[in-house]
Design a protein around this motif. Structure first.
Motif, PDB file in Angstrom:
ATOM      1  N   TYR A  40       1.256  -9.482  32.256  1.00 29.00           N
ATOM      2  CA  TYR A  40       2.407  -8.625  31.971  1.00 29.00           C
ATOM      3  C   TYR A  40       3.742  -9.114  32.504  1.00 29.00           C
ATOM      4  CZ  TYR A  40      -1.175  -5.557  30.258  1.00 29.00           C
ATOM      5  OH  TYR A  40      -2.221  -5.058  29.547  1.00 29.00           O
ATOM      6  N   GLY A  41       3.728 -10.162  33.328  1.00 29.26           N
ATOM      7  CA  GLY A  41       4.984 -10.690  33.864  1.00 29.26           C
ATOM      8  C   GLY A  41       6.011 -11.047  32.789  1.00 29.26           C
ATOM      9  N   PRO A  42       5.609 -11.798  31.737  1.00 30.91           N
ATOM     10  CA  PRO A  42       6.590 -12.182  30.717  1.00 30.91           C
ATOM     11  C   PRO A  42       7.214 -10.977  30.011  1.00 30.91           C
ATOM     12  CG  PRO A  42       4.645 -13.586  30.565  1.00 30.91           C
ATOM     13  CD  PRO A  42       4.310 -12.488  31.540  1.00 30.91           C
ATOM     14  N   MET A  43       6.388  -9.949  29.728  1.00 34.86           N
ATOM     15  CA  MET A  43       6.914  -8.774  29.055  1.00 34.86           C
ATOM     16  C   MET A  43       7.866  -7.999  29.974  1.00 34.86           C
ATOM     17  SD  MET A  43       4.748  -5.799  27.185  1.00 34.86           S
ATOM     18  CE  MET A  43       3.828  -6.963  26.225  1.00 34.86           C
ATOM     19  N   MET A  44       7.514  -7.943  31.258  1.00 37.57           N
ATOM     20  CA  MET A  44       8.377  -7.250  32.216  1.00 37.57           C
ATOM     21  C   MET A  44       9.705  -7.974  32.357  1.00 37.57           C
ATOM     22  SD  MET A  44       5.361  -6.389  34.909  1.00 37.57           S
ATOM     23  CE  MET A  44       6.335  -5.848  36.303  1.00 37.57           C
ATOM     24  N   ARG A  45       9.635  -9.296  32.314  1.00 39.48           N
ATOM     25  CA  ARG A  45      10.851 -10.085  32.426  1.00 39.48           C
ATOM     26  C   ARG A  45      11.743  -9.843  31.199  1.00 39.48           C
ATOM     27  NH1 ARG A  45      12.948 -15.000  31.257  1.00 39.48           N
ATOM     28  NH2 ARG A  45      14.140 -15.991  32.929  1.00 39.48           N
ATOM     29  N   ALA A  46      11.113  -9.812  30.022  1.00 36.73           N
ATOM     30  CA  ALA A  46      11.863  -9.567  28.793  1.00 36.73           C
ATOM     31  C   ALA A  46      12.508  -8.176  28.823  1.00 36.73           C
ATOM     32  CB  ALA A  46      10.939  -9.702  27.583  1.00 36.73           C
ATOM     33  N   TYR A  47      11.769  -7.212  29.340  1.00 41.08           N
ATOM     34  CA  TYR A  47      12.268  -5.832  29.419  1.00 41.08           C
ATOM     35  C   TYR A  47      13.465  -5.776  30.373  1.00 41.08           C
ATOM     36  CZ  TYR A  47      11.814  -0.695  30.012  1.00 41.08           C
ATOM     37  OH  TYR A  47      12.011   0.658  30.059  1.00 41.08           O
ATOM     38  N   ALA A  48      13.345  -6.395  31.538  1.00 35.14           N
ATOM     39  CA  ALA A  48      14.450  -6.415  32.499  1.00 35.14           C
ATOM     40  C   ALA A  48      15.677  -7.088  31.877  1.00 35.14           C
ATOM     41  CB  ALA A  48      14.040  -7.145  33.776  1.00 35.14           C
ATOM     42  N   MET A  87       5.838  -1.326  33.635  1.00 37.83           N
ATOM     43  CA  MET A  87       7.109  -1.318  32.908  1.00 37.83           C
ATOM     44  C   MET A  87       8.070  -0.293  33.517  1.00 37.83           C
ATOM     45  SD  MET A  87       6.990  -3.676  30.548  1.00 37.83           S
ATOM     46  CE  MET A  87       7.737  -3.481  28.921  1.00 37.83           C
ATOM     47  N   ARG A  88       7.508   0.838  33.971  1.00 38.09           N
ATOM     48  CA  ARG A  88       8.344   1.845  34.639  1.00 38.09           C
ATOM     49  C   ARG A  88       8.958   1.280  35.923  1.00 38.09           C
ATOM     50  NH1 ARG A  88       9.962   7.519  33.475  1.00 38.09           N
ATOM     51  NH2 ARG A  88       9.951   7.076  31.283  1.00 38.09           N
ATOM     52  N   ILE A  89       8.135   0.586  36.684  1.00 34.57           N
ATOM     53  CA  ILE A  89       8.637   0.034  37.948  1.00 34.57           C
ATOM     54  C   ILE A  89       9.752  -0.976  37.678  1.00 34.57           C
ATOM     55  CG2 ILE A  89       8.044  -1.353  39.989  1.00 34.57           C
ATOM     56  CD1 ILE A  89       5.255  -0.125  39.914  1.00 34.57           C
ATOM     57  N   VAL A  90       9.565  -1.809  36.650  1.00 33.36           N
ATOM     58  CA  VAL A  90      10.581  -2.830  36.375  1.00 33.36           C
ATOM     59  C   VAL A  90      11.869  -2.175  35.881  1.00 33.36           C
ATOM     60  CG1 VAL A  90      10.379  -3.641  33.970  1.00 33.36           C
ATOM     61  CG2 VAL A  90      10.514  -5.281  35.814  1.00 33.36           C
ATOM     62  N   SER A  91      11.756  -1.068  35.129  1.00 32.91           N
ATOM     63  CA  SER A  91      12.991  -0.419  34.697  1.00 32.91           C
ATOM     64  C   SER A  91      13.703   0.234  35.881  1.00 32.91           C
ATOM     65  CB  SER A  91      12.745   0.583  33.561  1.00 32.91           C
ATOM     66  OG  SER A  91      11.821   1.567  33.928  1.00 32.91           O
ATOM     67  N   HIS A  92      12.920   0.814  36.810  1.00 34.85           N
ATOM     68  CA  HIS A  92      13.537   1.376  38.023  1.00 34.85           C
ATOM     69  C   HIS A  92      14.289   0.308  38.805  1.00 34.85           C
ATOM     70  CE1 HIS A  92      12.396   5.530  38.193  1.00 34.85           C
ATOM     71  NE2 HIS A  92      11.145   5.243  37.867  1.00 34.85           N
TER      72      HIS A  92
END
Lengths: 191, 110, 204
Positions: A40-48, A87-92
């Motif tokens: 999930y790292g790549p998706m979290m990075r894209a989201y950030a 994903m919630r944590i990365v958006s926070h």
């Protein structure tokens, strides 16, 4: 037909479902946590990057998000939702950064100088509608883009966004309306 | 009687590392993985510049604390007792005086 | 393609039978419930709603597309994260190990015991141990302790058989390494993992 035992050795952590991995990581299994980081790292990075509008700080944000996630994993009762939880944590974390860096200008709703990538010529050659969406998103003022990404990708409610970004709900509603209008007008074949 | 806690910590770190079944010796204080790996490297190269066995003097006497990882071949409980006995034997030889506690913590097996 | 005349009509509500785009977006947010017959029967609104839904679907897949388009990350990116996690975060409770010396305070961490359980269970093959809980007060010697394990099995494994083997393997290892009084080991299989399998492989 193969006997199940012939395949036994092939069931590795890399194949494991999210609930198994999240459960193991919550119990302190670094290897299982590593699989989640890779998954999930790549998706979290894209989201950030989408929330922040630039990839400059994405790696740091994702790293912070994972370090926080490791600590908090024992509190996650249902490991099968670990993806949306991450994903919630990365958006926070992204929102924290926005708040920390925010100057008055950012809340102003002025249009940024149109970046090159959003020129009509390039939009016309955009190979997919997603690329077109991506290009239009890049032209939105920061606050509009943040609201759009949190609402449409992160499924935050208007009130959640207002609370997180420390803005009145009416302001969030207005920002989203303008973002929506711009996207609809600019997305050439949206109908 | 006062003891040289620095020398003692240094000696005990090497001593505990040599106990059969012990694969890693690390501080009982919270640590991150990078530090653990660095510590292990140093210990494995037999030049432990970081002495991870905590030796402190208190009103009740000397306190020793260490965390270890053990391999899967020996019983973890047995390896833990062996580490305790090695430390206790050293302290007796050194005439270290009153002893308050020897704390050994197995943090990982296998 | 749309011409801007049509779009202007959208935003001043002329083609939406008096509804606004923002109103329609809220309607979409609510999952189109409760149903609004005025919106549902308006062809203009239906076209706009379809467009909004497409835009939303596209936004949702955007980060997945972004992620797929990114070059694979090197291992230093992963180790940058793993090097900074606190290992002690999941050590759990201290479980006593007996010793006759009065000054001895010997313990094995709950985290180490869970690690043992995972390794023993995984070693059976065809199964991966997930979350693991020790019920009962492990800090008191002799207390009755129950083990609860969540696990997933590989497609095609006979579940009762594999669970029996896992319980046996875990019990043996726990007896060997710890002094806890284990009274039960419960295994819950939450998932059967499918990989390139054909249906007849389970029909045995």
């Amino acid at each position: 037909m193969k006997a199940p035992s012939e395949r036994r050795g092939s069931y590795s952590l890399d194949d494991a479902d999210d609930r198994t991995l999240a459960g193991r990581a919550a119990d302190g299994d670094v290897r299982a946590f590593e699989v989640l980081v890779r998954r999930y790292g790549p998706m979290m990075r894209a989201y950030a990057t989408r929330i922040l509008g630039s990839s400059t700080d994405s790696d740091d944000i994702v790293q912070e998000a994972f370090i926080a996630a490791w600590k908090r994993l024992p509190t996650l009762d249902d490991g099968s939702v670990v993806k949306s939880w991450l994903m919630r944590i990365v958006s926070h974390k992204s929102i924290d950064l926005i708040r920390a860096n925010r100057t008055h200008d950012d809340i102003d709703d002025h249009e940024p100088e149109a970046p090159d990538e959003a020129s009509p010529e390039q939009r016309a050659v955009a190979k997919s509608r997603e690329e077109a969406l991506s290009a239009v998103l890049a032209t939105l003022p920061a606050a509009q883009r943040q609201c759009w990404v949190l609402h449409e990708i992160g499924r935050y409610s208007y009130d959640d966004i207002a609370r997180e970004l420390d803005l009145p709900t009416s302001t969030v509603r207005g920002l989203l309306a303008r973002a929506r209008k711009k996207l609809i007008l600019e997305m050439e074949d949206w109908r | 009687m006062s003891v040289d806690t620095g020398t003692m910590s240094h000696d005990l770190t090497a001593l505990v590392q040599a106990v059969p079944g012990v694969t890693k010796v690390y501080s009982s204080a919270p640590l991150v993985l990078s530090l653990l790996n660095r510590t292990t490297d140093l210990v494995l190269r037999k030049e432990p510049t970081i002495d991870v066995v905590a030796v402190t003097e208190s009103a009740e006497g000397l306190r020793i604390a260490v965390s270890i990882a053990v391999d899967d071949r020996t019983s973890a409980s047995e390896a833990c007792r062996l580490v305790h006995d090695a430390i206790a034997g050293y302290l007796e030889l050194e005439n270290a005086g009153r002893l308050a506690e020897i704390a050994v913590r197995v943090g990982s097996v296998g | 393609m749309t011409d801007s005349g049509d779009l202007d009509a959208l935003f001043d509500g002329k083609s939406l039978d008096g509804h606004s785009i923002d109103e329609l977006s809220d309607y979409l947010d609510r999952g189109r419930t409760p149903a609004d017959p005025a919106i549902d029967s308006s062809p203009g609104c239906q076209i706009a709603l379809a467009g909004l839904a497409r835009l939303r679907a596209m936004s949702e897949t955007l980060v997945e597309t972004d992620a797929a388009a990114e070059p694979a990350r090197d291992d230093s990116w992963v180790s940058g994260i793993l090097d900074n996690i606190e290992l002690e975060a999941h050590a759990g409770r201290d479980i006593p190990i007996q010793h006759s010396a009065p000054a001895a305070r010997l313990v094995i961490t709950e985290g180490a015991v869970r690690g043992l359980i995972r390794a023993a269970g995984d070693s059976v093959g065809g199964i991966l141990i997930g979350r693991c809980r020790l019920d009962g007060d492990v800090t008191v010697p002799g207390e009755a302790i129950g083990v609860r394990i969540d696990a997933s099995v590989f497609f095609g494994e006979r579940i009762p058989e594999i669970v029996a083997r896992v319980r046996e393997a875990i019990y043996t290892e726990l007896l060997r390494h710890t002094e806890l009084n284990f009274t039960s080991i419960d295994v819950t299989i939450h998932d059967v993992h499918h990989v390139r399998s054909s249906p007849e492989e389970v029909a045995e």
